[in-house]
Design an enzyme around this catalytic site. Structure first.
Site, PDB file in Angstrom:
ATOM      1  N   LYS A   8       0.833  -1.215   0.000  1.00 35.40           N
ATOM      2  CA  LYS A   8       0.000   0.000   0.000  1.00 35.40           C
ATOM      3  C   LYS A   8       0.868   1.266   0.000  1.00 35.40           C
ATOM      4  O   LYS A   8       0.665   2.162  -0.815  1.00 35.40           O
ATOM      5  CB  LYS A   8      -0.917   0.045   1.246  1.00 35.40           C
ATOM      6  CG  LYS A   8      -1.857  -1.132   1.367  1.00 35.40           C
ATOM      7  CD  LYS A   8      -2.725  -1.022   2.603  1.00 35.40           C
ATOM      8  CE  LYS A   8      -1.966  -1.124   3.905  1.00 35.40           C
ATOM      9  NZ  LYS A   8      -1.363  -2.440   4.189  1.00 35.40           N
ATOM     10  N   ARG A  83      -9.525   0.886   9.041  1.00 36.04           N
ATOM     11  CA  ARG A  83      -9.141  -0.511   9.287  1.00 36.04           C
ATOM     12  C   ARG A  83     -10.195  -1.259  10.086  1.00 36.04           C
ATOM     13  O   ARG A  83     -10.016  -2.451  10.332  1.00 36.04           O
ATOM     14  CB  ARG A  83      -7.836  -0.537  10.086  1.00 36.04           C
ATOM     15  CG  ARG A  83      -6.567  -0.614   9.266  1.00 36.04           C
ATOM     16  CD  ARG A  83      -5.405  -0.534  10.237  1.00 36.04           C
ATOM     17  NE  ARG A  83      -4.224  -1.229   9.858  1.00 36.04           N
ATOM     18  CZ  ARG A  83      -3.139  -0.646   9.352  1.00 36.04           C
ATOM     19  NH1 ARG A  83      -3.128   0.630   9.101  1.00 36.04           N
ATOM     20  NH2 ARG A  83      -2.074  -1.357   9.117  1.00 36.04           N
ATOM     21  N   ARG A 122      11.555  -5.649   4.745  1.00 36.47           N
ATOM     22  CA  ARG A 122      11.225  -4.210   4.648  1.00 36.47           C
ATOM     23  C   ARG A 122      12.188  -3.389   5.507  1.00 36.47           C
ATOM     24  O   ARG A 122      12.486  -3.722   6.631  1.00 36.47           O
ATOM     25  CB  ARG A 122       9.792  -3.975   5.116  1.00 36.47           C
ATOM     26  CG  ARG A 122       9.458  -2.496   5.262  1.00 36.47           C
ATOM     27  CD  ARG A 122       7.993  -2.195   5.190  1.00 36.47           C
ATOM     28  NE  ARG A 122       7.184  -2.878   6.177  1.00 36.47           N
ATOM     29  CZ  ARG A 122       5.852  -2.832   6.194  1.00 36.47           C
ATOM     30  NH1 ARG A 122       5.202  -2.140   5.283  1.00 36.47           N
ATOM     31  NH2 ARG A 122       5.175  -3.492   7.102  1.00 36.47           N
ATOM     32  N   ARG A 155      11.217  -1.821  11.021  1.00 38.00           N
ATOM     33  CA  ARG A 155      10.119  -1.443  11.900  1.00 38.00           C
ATOM     34  C   ARG A 155       9.992  -2.453  13.038  1.00 38.00           C
ATOM     35  O   ARG A 155      10.066  -3.654  12.810  1.00 38.00           O
ATOM     36  CB  ARG A 155       8.799  -1.402  11.108  1.00 38.00           C
ATOM     37  CG  ARG A 155       8.652  -0.156  10.281  1.00 38.00           C
ATOM     38  CD  ARG A 155       7.466  -0.177   9.342  1.00 38.00           C
ATOM     39  NE  ARG A 155       6.219  -0.680   9.896  1.00 38.00           N
ATOM     40  CZ  ARG A 155       5.042  -0.568   9.271  1.00 38.00           C
ATOM     41  NH1 ARG A 155       4.970   0.032   8.100  1.00 38.00           N
ATOM     42  NH2 ARG A 155       3.950  -1.050   9.807  1.00 38.00           N
ATOM     43  N   ARG A 166      -0.696  -8.984  13.373  1.00 40.83           N
ATOM     44  CA  ARG A 166      -1.290  -7.998  12.454  1.00 40.83           C
ATOM     45  C   ARG A 166      -2.117  -8.695  11.376  1.00 40.83           C
ATOM     46  O   ARG A 166      -3.172  -8.206  10.983  1.00 40.83           O
ATOM     47  CB  ARG A 166      -0.189  -7.129  11.838  1.00 40.83           C
ATOM     48  CG  ARG A 166       0.276  -6.069  12.829  1.00 40.83           C
ATOM     49  CD  ARG A 166       1.677  -5.604  12.537  1.00 40.83           C
ATOM     50  NE  ARG A 166       1.796  -4.871  11.308  1.00 40.83           N
ATOM     51  CZ  ARG A 166       2.910  -4.810  10.582  1.00 40.83           C
ATOM     52  NH1 ARG A 166       3.988  -5.460  10.963  1.00 40.83           N
ATOM     53  NH2 ARG A 166       2.946  -4.099   9.488  1.00 40.83           N
TER      54      ARG A 166
HETATM   55  P1  ADP Z   1       2.207  -1.818   3.232  1.00 40.61           P
HETATM   56  O1  ADP Z   1       2.220  -0.308   3.196  1.00 40.61           O
HETATM   57  O2  ADP Z   1       1.010  -2.411   2.545  1.00 40.61           O
HETATM   58  O3  ADP Z   1       2.392  -2.384   4.616  1.00 40.61           O
HETATM   59  P2  ADP Z   1       4.795  -1.608   1.833  1.00 40.61           P
HETATM   60  O4  ADP Z   1       4.463  -0.709   0.687  1.00 40.61           O
HETATM   61  O5  ADP Z   1       5.574  -1.021   2.962  1.00 40.61           O
HETATM   62  O6  ADP Z   1       3.452  -2.348   2.385  1.00 40.61           O
HETATM   63  O7  ADP Z   1       5.558  -2.876   1.217  1.00 40.61           O
HETATM   64  C1  ADP Z   1       6.040  -3.939   2.072  1.00 40.61           C
HETATM   65  C2  ADP Z   1       7.450  -4.388   1.596  1.00 40.61           C
HETATM   66  O8  ADP Z   1       7.336  -5.045   0.347  1.00 40.61           O
HETATM   67  C3  ADP Z   1       8.429  -3.235   1.403  1.00 40.61           C
HETATM   68  O9  ADP Z   1       9.725  -3.677   1.797  1.00 40.61           O
HETATM   69  C4  ADP Z   1       8.362  -2.959  -0.107  1.00 40.61           C
HETATM   70  O10 ADP Z   1       9.600  -2.425  -0.598  1.00 40.61           O
HETATM   71  C5  ADP Z   1       8.074  -4.345  -0.673  1.00 40.61           C
HETATM   72  N1  ADP Z   1       7.182  -4.315  -1.845  1.00 40.61           N
HETATM   73  C6  ADP Z   1       6.089  -3.515  -2.053  1.00 40.61           C
HETATM   74  N2  ADP Z   1       5.492  -3.799  -3.238  1.00 40.61           N
HETATM   75  C7  ADP Z   1       6.221  -4.825  -3.793  1.00 40.61           C
HETATM   76  C8  ADP Z   1       6.105  -5.597  -5.013  1.00 40.61           C
HETATM   77  N3  ADP Z   1       5.113  -5.367  -5.894  1.00 40.61           N
HETATM   78  N4  ADP Z   1       7.026  -6.569  -5.227  1.00 40.61           N
HETATM   79  C9  ADP Z   1       8.000  -6.819  -4.320  1.00 40.61           C
HETATM   80  N5  ADP Z   1       8.169  -6.139  -3.168  1.00 40.61           N
HETATM   81  C10 ADP Z   1       7.295  -5.156  -2.894  1.00 40.61           C
HETATM   82  P1  AMP Z   2       0.813   0.723   8.828  1.00 46.03           P
HETATM   83  O1  AMP Z   2       2.002   1.609   8.632  1.00 46.03           O
HETATM   84  O2  AMP Z   2      -0.394   1.199   8.090  1.00 46.03           O
HETATM   85  O3  AMP Z   2       1.119  -0.742   8.614  1.00 46.03           O
HETATM   86  O4  AMP Z   2       0.396   0.873  10.392  1.00 46.03           O
HETATM   87  C1  AMP Z   2       1.316   0.482  11.418  1.00 46.03           C
HETATM   88  C2  AMP Z   2       0.556   0.304  12.722  1.00 46.03           C
HETATM   89  O5  AMP Z   2      -0.028   1.563  13.136  1.00 46.03           O
HETATM   90  C3  AMP Z   2      -0.625  -0.685  12.675  1.00 46.03           C
HETATM   91  O6  AMP Z   2      -0.221  -2.033  12.833  1.00 46.03           O
HETATM   92  C4  AMP Z   2      -1.462  -0.185  13.852  1.00 46.03           C
HETATM   93  O7  AMP Z   2      -0.921  -0.588  15.101  1.00 46.03           O
HETATM   94  C5  AMP Z   2      -1.305   1.347  13.748  1.00 46.03           C
HETATM   95  N1  AMP Z   2      -2.342   1.912  12.846  1.00 46.03           N
HETATM   96  C6  AMP Z   2      -2.148   2.473  11.619  1.00 46.03           C
HETATM   97  N2  AMP Z   2      -3.308   2.828  11.065  1.00 46.03           N
HETATM   98  C7  AMP Z   2      -4.279   2.471  11.947  1.00 46.03           C
HETATM   99  C8  AMP Z   2      -5.695   2.521  11.940  1.00 46.03           C
HETATM  100  N3  AMP Z   2      -6.380   3.008  10.884  1.00 46.03           N
HETATM  101  N4  AMP Z   2      -6.365   2.055  13.040  1.00 46.03           N
HETATM  102  C9  AMP Z   2      -5.712   1.564  14.096  1.00 46.03           C
HETATM  103  N5  AMP Z   2      -4.373   1.448  14.162  1.00 46.03           N
HETATM  104  C10 AMP Z   2      -3.654   1.883  13.100  1.00 46.03           C
END
Ligand code: ADP
Ligand code: AMP
Length: 221
Positions: A8, A83, A122, A155, A166
């Site tokens: 995302k 969420r 990541r 993270r 999660r």
């Molecule tokens: P989210 O915001 O949904 O938690 P991220 O955008 O942070 O996910 O992506 C999670 C991990 O996967 C990151 O390390 C990112 O660089 C990698 N990633 C994201 N999209 C792709 C893809 N299409 N193919 C391979 N790796 C990806």
């Molecule tokens: P994210 O970066 O979106 O993966 O969010 C990291 C963490 O922040 C999540 O696992 C939750 O603990 C908290 N968080 C982010 N967005 C929300 C939301 N909309 N509602 C509740 N907790 C959230």
């Protein structure tokens, strides 16, 4: 929308630039507040470290405050919010009171085995939140952000126990929202297992060309 690690944030970064949107990422807001050691950050950290959701009231207040600024002439992208059903209902109320509507709800769909691999690799910038992956999207200099030169970190909630929690919470609380948005005719499901560029091309094909606020009707001659 999408499970943790679905991509995302990665897609949001590119879409913001392409469509000139404001990014509203509740996860980024919480990470910034945690690094500032603010009251919100200290409260949120208790939940985030364990992979739990921060309470709805706090999260809704944050989004309401951001939306009320109205500083998004070309629109905004919500990333990681809503969420829960409570958040989705609160969001609909906020939008109605501001005279706004969602254009689409994009669900980036990825299977669990791929997600675990993505989250384990990541790395995020400790300053600007840029996201990398040690194999799929490495920084030019290992451990250093390409955008701002700060240190990359893992993270705390990407450690295995928290990741599994999660995913469980996603299945229980967030997945039902797909139905909520499908009923509103807004849901678009995108296959997120493909390369980043392909996922981006698919989303932009569905959303159409950027119009950067040029939606005024041309006067007729
Ligand atoms: P989210 O915001 O949904 O938690 P991220 O955008 O942070 O996910 O992506 C999670 C991990 O996967 C990151 O390390 C990112 O660089 C990698 N990633 C994201 N999209 C792709 C893809 N299409 N193919 C391979 N790796 C990806
Ligand atoms: P994210 O970066 O979106 O993966 O969010 C990291 C963490 O922040 C999540 O696992 C939750 O603990 C908290 N968080 C982010 N967005 C929300 C939301 N909309 N509602 C509740 N907790 C959230």
């Amino acid at each position: 929308m999408g499970k943790p690690g679905a991509g995302k944030g990665t897609q949001a970064t590119r879409l913001l630039d392409y469509y000139q949107l404001k990014h509203i990422s509740t996860g980024n807001v919480y990470r910034d507040e945690i690094s500032k050691r603010s009251l919100i950050g200290i409260e949120a950290e208790k939940y985030i470290k364990k992979g739990e959701l921060v309470p709805d009231d706090l999260t809704n207040d944050i989004v309401r405050e951001i939306l009320c600024r109205k500083d998004y002439p070309n629109g905004f992208m919500l990333d990681g919010y809503p969420r829960t059903e409570t958040q989705a209902i609160a969001l609909n109320q906020m939008l109605a009171s501001l005279g706004l509507a969602l254009t689409a709800c994009i669900n980036v769909d990825v299977s669990d085995d791929i997600l675990l691999n993505r989250m384990a690799g990541r790395r995020v910038c400790s300053t600007c939140n840029a996201t990398y992956h040690i194999h799929f999207h490495p920084s030019v200099i290992p451990g250093v952000c390409d955008v701002c030169g700060s240190a990359l970190i893992q993270r705390a909630d990407d450690l295995e126990e928290s990741v599994l929690n999660r995913l469980r919470i996603y299945n229980n609380k967030t997945r039902p929202l797909l139905n909520f948005y499908q009923k509103q005719g807004l849901l678009q499901v995108v296959d997120g297992t493909r390369a980043t560029d392909e996922v981006f091309a698919d989303i932009t094909k569905r959303l159409g060309e950027p119009n950067h606020g040029n939606d005024q009707i041309e006067p007729r001659n």
